[in-house]
Design a protein around this motif. Sequence first.
Motif: not given
Length: 521
Positions: A279-291
Amino acid sequence: MSARFPGRKLSLARLCLLSGAVAAVTVGGLTGFNRWEDARTAESAGSFFAGYVDVTATPSYAFEDPAKDIGGGAVLSFIVASKTEPCAPSWGTYYSLDDAETGLDLDRRVARMTQDNGEVIVSFGGLLNDELATACTDPDNLADAYAEVIDRYELSTVDLDIEGENLKDTAAGERRAEAMATLQKERAGTARPLNVWLTLPVAPTGLTAEGTAAVAQFLEAGVDLGGVNVMTMDYGGSRPEGTDMLTASKNAADATHRQVQVLYERAGMALGPQAAWRKIGLTPMIGQNDVKGEVFTLEDAEAFNAFAAERGAGRMSMWSLNRDATCSENYGDTTLVSDSCSGIDQKGFAFAPVLGADFEGRAATLAEEPVTEESPEALVEDDPETSPYPIWSDVGTYREDDRVVWHGYVYTAKYWTQGDVPDNPVLQAEETPWTLLGPVLPDERPVPVATAPAGLYPEWEPKAVYERGDRILVDGRVYEAKWWSQSDSPEAAVQGSDASPWQKLDDAALVKAIEEEKDKS
């Protein structure tokens, strides 16, 4: 996420998944997908990958093109409330559903993808605009608005990306949960039941209090959650100094897993550890993040995929498929996030196949694969003869920095406590007075406790009068008077009472006192 790009809702929570079964050890999931999907749904089951697509971003991303290696699924983002009609769904406030059909040819592209055995999921919400439940306050109209999107695109799975102001609005959260519960009940037992995933922001320490409250609202409303998808990105100040993005993301995943188990247990639906991971999903932001300074590399993606597969996570995603490319030489400052490239040199590789490796299932059939729960490990029997610190006791009193051993692990007290079990499951770290330091090591032995020799100071006498600075002995420990005292037992100081006139010397101070007395003699 920040409001930088006019064409997209840059809140990364995304990924839509499967359906959840309200059973103790099953994970959600249903069969059937859409009018083009029939027997094909039985062909695959298990954890799945589906990257997010910003539908309104320019240039348009051809998620429907079978030549693109995107893992077989896409999460189309974001449906939000129209700026002029609160209960009317729109794509990013820029297109009504009909406008998206004519202006983006969206209906045809969705049909093409599903005919080619692809899986389409739609995400509601995001960071920049009002999610439908925030703007639409009439329960019936709200359910109808969700149903309009679900029926138009023949959806089996929806994703609710709740963040920012939408997450803070608890009344909207109740409306959202009730609407989803209603729609699930209406579609239960049909050829296309509804799977609901909740996507939330996360810190390395896990879901925020607002995030856990949102999950609890859905469970209380009776929503059969497919799972909780966390945006492992944009940590900002929540990421400890010196912690890299991969480590922060792993910590966030593990903490969320623990929280999900606690939330389900409190809702009367206990999950085993493997069922909880499904029941766990994982979503990274690829490359440069907003921060700035937060960059998720291809090497991070490979390691994160291996971590998620080893844990048994139910889904993997990324923000976004639009960004899965190296920026052109004409893109000046790659530390400023682009909605069409990652900001790093991908050297000809793509993130989607790396993050999606071995995640070959489908959201609509995830729960058809049985979840095998490992037999719970027997609790460690702590042995006082070998334990490096005292074994925790429910009648013992502990002060700040005191260390104990419990079930094979060492804990340290954050403040005075009594009766609080060190490994008691909690949603937030601040809810427990204990900090887990780590396991008892194989060769550890009891840590020597410094004691004062007999006669170093007088033994405590109840009738004696003591002035500030006087020292006495009790069971080999030295206590120093903080002010005038008579008949006040040092026992209160042992229990951490600030009102006690006595203060127990710690080991360092005790050793120093012993040395000082030796020098005097």
